[in-house]
Enzyme design. Structure first.
Site, mmCIF file in Angstrom:
data_model
loop_
_atom_site.group_PDB
_atom_site.id
_atom_site.type_symbol
_atom_site.label_atom_id
_atom_site.label_comp_id
_atom_site.label_asym_id
_atom_site.label_seq_id
_atom_site.Cartn_x
_atom_site.Cartn_y
_atom_site.Cartn_z
ATOM 1 N N GLU A 297 29.287 46.211 44.951
ATOM 2 C CA GLU A 297 30.464 47.017 44.598
ATOM 3 C C GLU A 297 29.910 48.344 44.110
ATOM 4 O OE1 GLU A 297 32.696 48.876 42.295
ATOM 5 O OE2 GLU A 297 32.985 47.084 41.060
ATOM 6 N N CYS B 171 34.654 51.962 37.755
ATOM 7 C CA CYS B 171 34.655 52.164 39.204
ATOM 8 C C CYS B 171 36.082 52.364 39.672
ATOM 9 C CB CYS B 171 34.116 50.933 39.920
ATOM 10 S SG CYS B 171 32.532 50.417 39.344
HETATM 11 C C1 UN1 Z 1 34.867 48.520 37.338
HETATM 12 O O1 UN1 Z 1 35.743 49.359 37.289
HETATM 13 O O2 UN1 Z 1 33.674 48.882 37.262
HETATM 14 O O3 UN1 Z 1 40.064 46.708 37.668
HETATM 15 C C2 UN1 Z 1 35.162 47.076 37.466
HETATM 16 C C3 UN1 Z 1 39.535 47.090 36.639
HETATM 17 C C4 UN1 Z 1 38.596 46.181 35.891
HETATM 18 C C5 UN1 Z 1 37.157 46.612 36.068
HETATM 19 C C6 UN1 Z 1 36.612 46.721 37.396
HETATM 20 N N1 UN1 Z 1 38.798 44.820 36.260
HETATM 21 O O4 UN1 Z 1 39.768 48.186 36.178
#
Ligand code: UN1
Length: 525
Positions: free
Chosen positions: A289, A323
């Site tokens: 990811e 992210c």
């Molecule tokens: C990330 O943003 O690095 O959906 C992971 C979200 C969280 C984090 C995702 N479950 O914002």
């Protein structure tokens, strides 16, 4: 251990279904526990044994106040990484043979242990990452739910063994999914518990062993995960806790010939290099990811209060270091001024400070490098665009001790480079567009494709958005977060294009399968 909760309640990133005074009381207890543990020395944990590092230990410092030394963590050598891989390789065979229901029982105990310790885990993350209380608890809670959900998927699929067809009456075939072996699990700083737990638990449930490296910024949280697995009775050869400098052990981690797969969350640059170099001898699985540049689209018919709230939450929660953060917004020209005013009001109201304290929403950036990235981006925005709010580093009073910057919104021409580059800082780029056509084409004009959001009252616009947007995690009219806040078993977290490697996401129903390979077993009777 101080913090068995008096009552069970669930905290997600944006919602809490309980009385906040109880929440804060329990968080304060977690924080007291964490503060007492500050400054300790921590070894590597290889094969269940504490092992001294090879180089100068890493100082784990809080981004809230860089005088706060959270701990010193051993710095592994490449040779020590190798010994962990060998131990994982040796232990994995017995784990793969362990009946899957027994594996699930151990992992479910780990989930329960994380939930039992969530106040301590949350407090450590608040100190180590600079997360607000709600974000920190959300991360701990998500971790427990991730394991629970992957176990549920495994069970619903009957352990991934199923009969297939026959070409002759005396032919019998069973199709099974089986683990690959050893996974290198490399985690980032921003969700140090949830992403570490999600990646490693799926590998373990599937029957693999894991050699784990937390981010250099968040080794303490990583250690708590190791403790939860150990407390659950996970055999010691299956999860190795390795801290160290990325520049020294980064490559040793996944280049070892006995590493059979990689699971990684981090930058596109590092991920792409791993993908290119990993399958040297034969193709090997690499689950990744890799970040995002996530757009929100605000249509003419949108509820503007809802849109401003959803966009501000996703742009500024965890200081934009997700992210999934919303970093660009394309707003219909006809309502751009009205929306812009509401958004600025939200940005102005953000409570900034020490995020371990109650009612603080916005803490520091993770390190000095992130502050530099922020400052350079603001300079870039000033060329061709203008800063609507924020733009500066914050140094008033106690903030001077940490890596603080202001929540920032910039208005830019559509061609500006900041619409394309992932920054991982709280800088939201905004531009008016002529309508949904232009918003969609601009949204898709990016190397990334992780999350995206739309605000509109028109059903047909929502359908078109879902059909045409190039992103794996899509939301419509989400006040609690335009692009953030995916939850296990609720939103699969799948990166398209430069945001992911396999086309199947964490948190979703097709994740755990990716840690296994298929074998068909035909017997002639
Ligand atoms: C990330 O943003 O690095 O959906 C992971 C979200 C969280 C984090 C995702 N479950 O914002």
């Amino acid at each position: 251990m101080t913090t068995a909760p008096a009552q069970e309640f669930k905290v997600t990133y944006s919602a809490i279904n309980a009385d906040m005074s109880e929440f804060h009381k329990l968080f304060d207890q977690g924080l007291a526990w964490a503060r007492k543990g500050m400054g300790a020395e921590h070894p590597l944990i290889i094969d269940g044994k504490a092992v001294k590092g090879a180089g100068e230990p890493l100082a784990d410092v809080s981004p809230i106040n860089t005088d706060w030394l959270l701990g010193r963590f051993a710095a592994a050598s490449p040779r020590q990484v190798g010994s962990a891989v060998e131990a994982a390789h040796a232990a994995q065979k017995a784990w793969a043979r362990t009946p899957w229901r027994e594996r699930l029982a151990i992992l479910r105990r780990a989930s329960a242990e994380i939930r039992r310790r969530k106040w301590e885990i949350g407090a450590v993350m608040s100190l180590e990452v600079g997360k607000s209380r709600l974000e920190a608890l959300g991360d701990a809670e998500e971790s427990a739910d991730l394991i629970a959900y992957y176990c549920q998927v495994f069970e619903q699929n009957d352990g991934f063994a199923r009969p297939l067809g026959k070409l002759a009456p005396n032919e019998k075939t069973c199709d099974v999914l089986r683990p690959f072996g050893v996974f290198a699990c490399i985690a980032p700083f921003n969700f140090p518990m949830a992403l570490s737990t999600g990646m490693s638990s799926a590998a373990l449930i599937a029957g693999n062993a894991v050699v784990y490296k937390p981010s250099q910024e968040t080794p303490w949280t990583g250690l708590l995960l190791q403790q939860c697995y150990a407390a659950a009775g996970l055999p010691s050869g299956l999860f190795h806790f390795i801290t160290g400098r990325g520049s020294v052990i980064g490559d040793a981690f996944w280049k070892h010939p006995k590493v059979d797969g990689i699971v990684f969350t981090g930058s596109k640059e590092v991920g792409l290099r791993m993908l290119k170099e990993f399958s040297r001898d034969w193709p090997k699985p690499a689950l990744m990811e890799l970040g995002g540049k996530n757009p929100a689209i605000v249509c003419e018919s949108a509820d503007l209060d809802m849109a401003a709230e959803g966009v501000a939450k996703s742009a500024f929660s965890l200081q934009g270091q997700k992210c999934s953060a919303c970093s660009r917004v394309y707003v219909d020209r006809r309502i751009a001024d009205a929306f812009g005013a509401k958004l600025l009001e939200r940005a102005k109201a953000v409570a900034i400070g020490d995020p371990t304290q109650r009612d603080v929403y916005f803490g520091p950036l993770i390190n000095a490098r992130a502050v530099k990235t922020f400052e350079a981006a603001v300079e870039s925005a000033k060329k061709g665009g203008h800063v609507l709010i924020g733009g500066e580093r914050l140094r008033q009073g106690a903030l001077a001790k940490g890596h603080y910057v202001a929540p920032t919104i910039v208005q830019l021409p559509l061609e500006h480079e900041l619409f394309r580059r992932e920054l991982f800082v709280p800088l939201l780029s905004l531009a008016p567009v002529s309508g949904l056509d232009e918003a969609l084409s601009r949204s898709n004009d990016a190397e990334y494709g992780l999350t995206a959001g739309i605000f509109t009252r028109k059903k047909e616009e929502i359908e078109r958005f879902f059909d045409e947007i190039e992103a794996g995690v899509c939301y419509a009219n989400r006040r609690s977060g335009a692009t953030t806040g995916a939850w296990p078993g609720v939103q699969s977290f799948c990166g398209w294009k430069g945001s992911g490697a396999t086309g199947k996401g964490g948190c979703g129903p097709y994740y755990v399968q990716q840690f296994m390979r298929e074998q068909s077993r035909t017997v002639m009777e």
